[in-house]
Motif scaffolding. Structure first.
Motif, short mmCIF file in Angstrom:
data_model
loop_
_atom_site.label_atom_id
_atom_site.label_comp_id
_atom_site.label_asym_id
_atom_site.label_seq_id
_atom_site.Cartn_x
_atom_site.Cartn_y
_atom_site.Cartn_z
N ALA A 116 0.84 -1.19 0.00
CA ALA A 116 0.00 0.00 0.00
C ALA A 116 0.88 1.24 0.00
N LEU A 128 -9.80 4.56 0.51
CA LEU A 128 -8.43 4.09 0.65
C LEU A 128 -8.31 3.15 1.84
N TYR A 129 -8.87 3.56 2.96
CA TYR A 129 -8.87 2.67 4.13
C TYR A 129 -9.65 1.40 3.83
N THR A 136 -1.23 9.96 -2.95
CA THR A 136 -1.93 10.09 -1.67
C THR A 136 -0.99 10.41 -0.52
N TRP A 176 4.56 -0.72 3.25
CA TRP A 176 4.08 0.64 3.07
C TRP A 176 5.15 1.45 2.33
N TRP A 194 -5.27 7.87 4.17
CA TRP A 194 -5.48 6.44 4.38
C TRP A 194 -6.16 6.14 5.72
#
Length: 201
Positions: free
Chosen positions: A66, A159-160, A138, A179, A143
């Motif tokens: 992500a 997004l979450y 982003t 990440w 998030w």
């Protein structure tokens, strides 16, 4: 049956000997590897009454990826995994060979995940799968659950939800979340303390 020398043959294993109502339930423990799994139904006399097989079953490590652009197919060069055991999840096709651009993530370029998958699979000796939910451009705060951009009133809750969906789809069974993000926060002047706090939310 182990495929391509990856995995360990188990021989026949009873997974349920008390079948009622035409159904069965059980589990099979396998070492890391790549398998064809054969299933047989046997009657009380020992006769095989039905059989089927499932091909290309991977037992290995799954990673959720992500973040923003570099995690989300925005690299300048497209790559594909050299190792046949490196896969990426597609909502429409299931697990497919990892090749940029990876499914789900935004962007149409390259990512680091295919090359990382090759390195990990070679090192660990097991299949490696990526579920990539990255979204280009982003910030970390976008998030967060129920995130809203106060300057535009745009909601970024999706997004979450993308991350939560990946976790749910995998039944909570994955090695970790990678990440890859920070450029947008650097441009926005996000402090180190704020970034760390938001990442932990």
């Amino acid at each position: 049956i182990a495929e391509n020398g990856m995995g360990k043959d188990t021989g026949w294993t009873v997974i349920d000997s008390d079948v009622t109502g035409g159904s069965y339930d059980g589990s099979l423990r396998l070492d890391g590897g790549w398998y064809t799994v054969e299933l047989r139904g046997i009657d009380a006399s020992g006769n095989v009454i039905t059989s089927t097989s499932l091909d290309r079953i991977g037992v290995g490590e799954i990673l959720i990826t992500a973040g923003q652009s570099n995690s989300a197919n925005s690299g300048s060069g497209k790559l594909q995994a050299l190792n046949d055991f490196v896969m990426a999840y597609s909502p429409t096709s299931g697990w497919v060979h990892a090749e940029d651009p990876l499914p789900i993530a935004t962007g149409s370029g390259g990512s680091p995940w295919t090359a990382l998958g090759d390195l990990l699979s070679d090192e660990l000796g097991v299949p490696v799968g990526f579920y990539n939910v990255g979204w280009g451009g982003t910030r970390v705060d976008q998030w967060l659950p129920d995130a809203v951009d106060n300057s535009t009133s745009d909601s970024y809750a999706n997004l979450y939800d993308r991350l939560a969906t990946a976790i749910a789809d995998l039944g909570g069974e994955f090695a970790g979340i990678l990440w890859h993000q920070g450029e947008s926060d650097a441009g926005a002047g996000t402090s180190t303390a704020d970034y760390a706090a938001r990442l932990l939310e």
